[in-house]
Write an enzyme that holds these catalytic residues in place. Structure first.
Site, PDB file in Angstrom:
ATOM      1  CD  GLU A 149      12.232   6.063  -2.511  1.00  4.31           C
ATOM      2  OE1 GLU A 149      13.365   6.285  -2.069  1.00  4.31           O
ATOM      3  OE2 GLU A 149      11.177   6.341  -1.896  1.00  4.31           O
ATOM      4  NE  ARG A 175       0.247   3.575   3.081  1.00  6.40           N
ATOM      5  CZ  ARG A 175       1.425   3.318   2.472  1.00  6.40           C
ATOM      6  NH1 ARG A 175       1.966   2.135   2.550  1.00  6.40           N
ATOM      7  NH2 ARG A 175       2.049   4.250   1.822  1.00  6.40           N
ATOM      8  CE  LYS A 191       9.057   0.335  -1.469  1.00  5.45           C
ATOM      9  NZ  LYS A 191       9.372   1.573  -2.157  1.00  5.45           N
TER      10      LYS A 191
HETATM   11  P1  ATP Z   1       7.508   2.614   1.937  1.00  3.74           P
HETATM   12  O1  ATP Z   1       6.841   3.745   2.649  1.00  3.74           O
HETATM   13  O2  ATP Z   1       7.454   1.313   2.654  1.00  3.74           O
HETATM   14  O3  ATP Z   1       8.865   2.949   1.388  1.00  3.74           O
HETATM   15  P2  ATP Z   1       6.115   3.494  -0.321  1.00  3.74           P
HETATM   16  O4  ATP Z   1       4.670   3.602  -0.175  1.00  3.74           O
HETATM   17  O5  ATP Z   1       6.883   4.755  -0.213  1.00  3.74           O
HETATM   18  O6  ATP Z   1       6.622   2.390   0.652  1.00  3.74           O
HETATM   19  P3  ATP Z   1       6.633   3.442  -3.101  1.00  3.74           P
HETATM   20  O7  ATP Z   1       7.588   2.615  -3.855  1.00  3.74           O
HETATM   21  O8  ATP Z   1       6.899   4.892  -3.030  1.00  3.74           O
HETATM   22  O9  ATP Z   1       6.520   2.801  -1.665  1.00  3.74           O
HETATM   23  O10 ATP Z   1       5.167   3.179  -3.633  1.00  3.74           O
HETATM   24  C1  ATP Z   1       4.801   3.295  -4.980  1.00  3.74           C
HETATM   25  C2  ATP Z   1       3.325   3.487  -5.098  1.00  3.74           C
HETATM   26  O11 ATP Z   1       2.632   2.417  -4.465  1.00  3.74           O
HETATM   27  C3  ATP Z   1       2.884   4.767  -4.415  1.00  3.74           C
HETATM   28  O12 ATP Z   1       1.978   5.442  -5.274  1.00  3.74           O
HETATM   29  C4  ATP Z   1       2.220   4.300  -3.156  1.00  3.74           C
HETATM   30  O13 ATP Z   1       1.204   5.176  -2.782  1.00  3.74           O
HETATM   31  C5  ATP Z   1       1.693   2.913  -3.549  1.00  3.74           C
HETATM   32  N1  ATP Z   1       1.628   2.042  -2.375  1.00  3.74           N
HETATM   33  C6  ATP Z   1       2.646   1.679  -1.579  1.00  3.74           C
HETATM   34  N2  ATP Z   1       2.205   0.915  -0.558  1.00  3.74           N
HETATM   35  C7  ATP Z   1       0.876   0.769  -0.740  1.00  3.74           C
HETATM   36  C8  ATP Z   1      -0.168   0.088  -0.019  1.00  3.74           C
HETATM   37  N3  ATP Z   1       0.083  -0.598   1.098  1.00  3.74           N
HETATM   38  N4  ATP Z   1      -1.424   0.168  -0.497  1.00  3.74           N
HETATM   39  C9  ATP Z   1      -1.686   0.853  -1.620  1.00  3.74           C
HETATM   40  N5  ATP Z   1      -0.771   1.517  -2.332  1.00  3.74           N
HETATM   41  C10 ATP Z   1       0.498   1.482  -1.907  1.00  3.74           C
HETATM   42 MG    MG Z   2       7.251   6.424  -1.368  1.00  6.13          MG
END
Ligand code: ATP
Ligand code: MG
Length: 564
Positions: free
Chosen positions: A39, A267, A277
Site C-alpha cells: 500500500e 510476518r 507504518k
Molecule cells: P501496516 O499494517 O503497517 O500498514 P502492511 O502490512 O499493511 O503494513 P503493506 O504495504 O500492505 O503493509 O504490505 C505489503 C506486503 O508486505 C503485504 O503482502 C504484507 O503482507 C507484506 N508485509 C508487510 N509487513 C510485513 C512483515 N513484517 N513481514 C512480512 N511481510 C510483511
Molecule cells: Mg496492508
C-alpha cells in the site's frame, strides 16, 4: 536479478514445496506468477523485504515473474512520493519487475463491472442499515447475524441503487454493497461482508472520478486474477480472509488454471525495532529521527543509508526462512548477516574516532615515509595502498592506559606496542594538561621493526591502529546504535516512545587516513578494529561524513558458539 540472488541456494519451505507440487500437477498450466502488493502509504521496511524476497524469489526460481502492484484502493493516505520510493527500494534490493508496475486503482472499472455482475447473479445487494442497526444485525461469535432488509430486494432494485451510489446520489456511509454469503457463518468475514462503500475522497491517481471504493477483500482477489497471478502470498492475519478471497473468485467464475491461490506465511518481527507504518510515520513526523531514511530506521532506505548491503538483507531473509509460526527475530541475526557481507566486500582503512596525540621523538620532524597497507585480507584482488608514517601520529585514546590491568596488551607507560602496518613504538613519557588529563604521549620507534616484527625476536602482543598527524583528515562520524532499548518496544501497553534509546546517535570528529576523504556517498568501508562504516550523502568535498553500520562485535556468532 543480481548474481547473489541466483547463485545462493534458497532452502525449501512449505510455500516452495506447494509451488513445486502445483507445477507437477500442472495446476496453473506451468506458470508461476506472483505479485508484491504494498500500500503506497509509507516507505518499505525490512518486513516488506521478507515478502519481496519470497514473492520475487519464488517466481524467479520457477522461471516465472513477479509484478509490483501498488495496492491503492484505499485513497486517503496514499501518495506518489511513496510510489517512487517503493519502486526504487525493490530495485535496490536486487529484484526486477520490468515494466510491470501496476496500480490496483487502474482496475476500478473492471472491479465495478464485477460488482454489477455479482448483483445480477443475486450474489450482492445494497444495504442501508444505519450504524446502530449494523451492530445489532452483525451478531457475534455465538450469535448468528440477522439478515439486512436489503438482502431480499430484487436484482433490478439493487442494480439501480448501486448505480446511483456510483453516480453520487447518496451521502458517504449511507449505503454499502454487500456480498450475499451467509449471515450465520462462524467466520464473521463471511457474514455478508461489505464490498463497496461510498467515500468522497480524492484519489491520488484518479482524482474525483469515483465516490465509491471497493474493499480490500473484494479487490485483492480480482487484482490477482486480472493480472494472471497464480500464487498470492500474504501474512498470517489474512488466513481468516481466505474463504472470502475464494468466494469472490468462485462467484465470478474464475477457475484453474486462471485463478490465483492465496497462501499465508508469518510476518517478520524484529527485536529492538518497530515496524508498523503508523509508528514509523510518527517517528518521522515528530522528529525522533531525521526522516524515513534515518540510518536508525528499519526502512530499506534507512538501512541503505546506514551502509547495509542489499545482499545482506537478502541473506538475512533467507536465513529467517518462511514458516507459519509467528516469532520474534533477534536483530543480532541481521547484524551478523551485515558483518558477513561487509567482511567479504569492504576495503579496510585506518581511522581514529577518539584521537590521542603521539609524538615519535626519534623520528625526523620533516620525515614522511610510505608504508604498505593491505586493502582487504579477505580479497587479494583488492590490492594494497600506501599509508604515511610521520613524527606526529594519532592513536585511539582507549589504546592507552596509565595503569593497565592484567590482560591489557596495548600501550602504557614504558610499554611497547605494534602500529598496524608500521613499527613498534614504546611509550616514554606522558604529557598532561592542568586538569590532569592525558593530552599527548611521547614515544620512540624502533627502525628495525618496519613491517611489524623485530629482528631480535622480541614480541609484542598488541597491535593498534593510527593515523599520521601530517596527512590525516577530519571527518564527522555518526555512531548509530539500536533505536530502542527494549526487545519489543511498546509491548504490554507501554508507550513505545518512552523506550527510545537516548544514545542511539552520537557524533564524533575523527581523524581518518586521506584516502577515506575521497570516497563517494554510499561506499562501505571497514575502519580497522572499530567497525563498518558508510559514506553518508551529507558528505561534501573536504568534509566527509560517515555512518557507523555495525561494530565488529558479533553477538549472534558468539551466542551460536556458546550454544545459547
Ligand atoms: P501496516 O499494517 O503497517 O500498514 P502492511 O502490512 O499493511 O503494513 P503493506 O504495504 O500492505 O503493509 O504490505 C505489503 C506486503 O508486505 C503485504 O503482502 C504484507 O503482507 C507484506 N508485509 C508487510 N509487513 C510485513 C512483515 N513484517 N513481514 C512480512 N511481510 C510483511
Ligand atoms: Mg496492508
Amino acid at each position: 536479478m543480481s548474481d547473489s540472488v541466483e547463485n545462493n541456494h534458497v532452502p525449501s519451505d512449505f510455500i516452495r514445496e506447494m509451488v513445486a507440487e502445483d507445477f507437477r500437477d500442472n495446476k496453473f498450466g506451468g506458470k508461476v506468477v506472483t505479485r508484491f502488493p504494498p500500500e503506497p502509504n509509507g516507505y518499505l521496511h525490512i518486513g516488506h523485504a521478507k515478502a519481496i524476497c519470497l514473492d520475487f524469489g519464488v517466481a524467479a526460481e520457477n522461471g516465472g515473474y513477479c509484478n509490483l502492484r501498488m495496492d491503492d484502493t484505499n485513497p486517503t493516505k496514499e501518495d506518489t512520493e511513496y510510489v517512487s520510493s517503493i519502486a526504487e527500494d525493490v530495485r535496490w534490493l536486487g529484484f526486477d519487475f520490468g515494466d510491470r508496475l501496476y496500480y490496483a486503482s487502474d482496475y476500478f472499472d473492471r472491479m465495478y463491472e464485477c460488482a454489477e455482475k455479482l448483483i445480477t447473479l443475486n450474489k450482492a445487494y445494497v444495504c442501508d442499515l444505519t450504524p446502530e442497526e449494523w451492530d445489532e444485525y452483525r451478531g457475534n461469535l455465538n450469535i448468528p447475524g440477522r439478515e439486512s432488509p436489503g438482502r431480499n430486494r430484487s436484482v433490478e432494485e439493487n442494480l439501480d441503487l448501486f448505480r446511483r451510489m456510483r453516480a453520487g446520489e447518496f451521502e458517504d456511509g449511507k449505503m454499502v454493497l454487500r456480498a450475499r454469503i451467509d449471515m450465520a457463518s462462524p467466520n464473521i468475514h463471511m457474514r455478508d461482508p461489505v464490498i463497496y462503500r461510498i467515500r468522497r475522497v480524492h484519489h491520488f491517481r484518479h482524482g474525483d472520478k469515483w465516490c465509491i471504493y471497493p474493499m480490500y477483500d473484494f479487490a485483492h482477489p480480482l487484482e490477482d486474477a486480472f493480472e494472471g497471478v497464480t500464487h498470492s502470498f500474504c501474512t498470517l492475519e489474512f488466513e481468516i480472509h481466505r474463504p472470502l478471497y475464494d468466494w469472490v473468485l468462485d462467484a465470478l467464475g474464475f477457475t484453474f488454471p486462471n485463478r490465483p491461490r492465496q497462501t499465508e506465511f508469518s510476518r517478520l518481527n524484529l527485536s529492538y525495532t518497530v515496524m508498523s507504518k503508523r509508528k514509523l510515520l510518527q517517528l518521522v513526523r515528530e522528529n525522533y529521527v531525521s526522516g524515513w531514511d534515518d540510518p536508525r530506521m528499519p526502512t530499506i532506505c534507512g538501512m541503505r543509508r546506514r551502509g547495509i548491503p542489499a545482499a545482506a538483507i537478502r541473506n538475512f531473509c533467507r536465513t529467517v526462512g518462511i514458516t507459519k509460526f509467528d516469532g520474534l527475530t533477534d536483530v543480532a541475526l541481521l547484524e551478523h548477516c551485515v558483518r558477513e557481507e561487509l567482511n567479504a566486500t569492504s576495503p579496510r582503512f585506518l581511522a581514529v574516532l577518539d584521537p590521542l596525540k603521539v609524538t615519535i621523538t626519534n623520528y625526523p620532524a620533516e620525515g614522511v615515509e610510505p608504508l604498505d597497507a593491505i586493502n582487504n585480507p579477505e580479497d587479494p584482488a583488492a590490492g594494497s595502498r600506501k599509508l604515511e608514517f610521520s613524527r606526529e601520529l594519532y592513536i585511539e585514546r582507549s589504546d592507552f592506559m596509565l595503569e593497565p590491568p592484567k590482560g591489557y596488551f596495548r600501550l602504557a607507560p614504558g610499554r611497547e606496542v605494534r602500529l598496524r602496518y608500521g613499527y613498534f613504538i614504546r611509550c616514554e613519557e606522558v604529557v598532561y594538561d592542568e586538569a590532569g588529563n592525558v593530552t599527548e604521549l611521547k614515544c620512540t620507534f624502533d627502525p628495525a621493526t618496519r613491517g611489524g616484527s623485530a629482528p631480535d625476536g622480541r614480541k609484542v602482543k598488541g597491535t593498534i591502529h593510527w593515523v599520521s598527524g601530517a596527512s590525516a583528515k577530519k571527518a564527522e562520524v555518526r555512531l548509530y546504535d539500536r533505536l530502542f532499548t527494549t526487545e519489543q518496544p511498546g509491548a504490554d501497553g507501554v508507550d513505545f516512545l518512552t523506550e527510545l534509546n537516548p544514545d542511539s546517535r552520537r557524533v564524533v570528529t575523527a581523524y581518518i587516513e586521506p584516502a577515506l576523504a575521497e570516497l563517494p556517498a554510499g561506499t562501505a568501508v571497514q575502519f580497522e578494529r572499530i567497525g563498518y562504516f558508510a559514506v553518508d550523502p551529507d558528505s561534501r568535498p573536504g568534509a566527509p561524513v560517515f555512518n557507523r553500520t555495525v561494530t565488529l562485535k558479533d553477538s549472534w556468532a558468539k551466542q551460536q558458539q556458546s550454544g545459547k
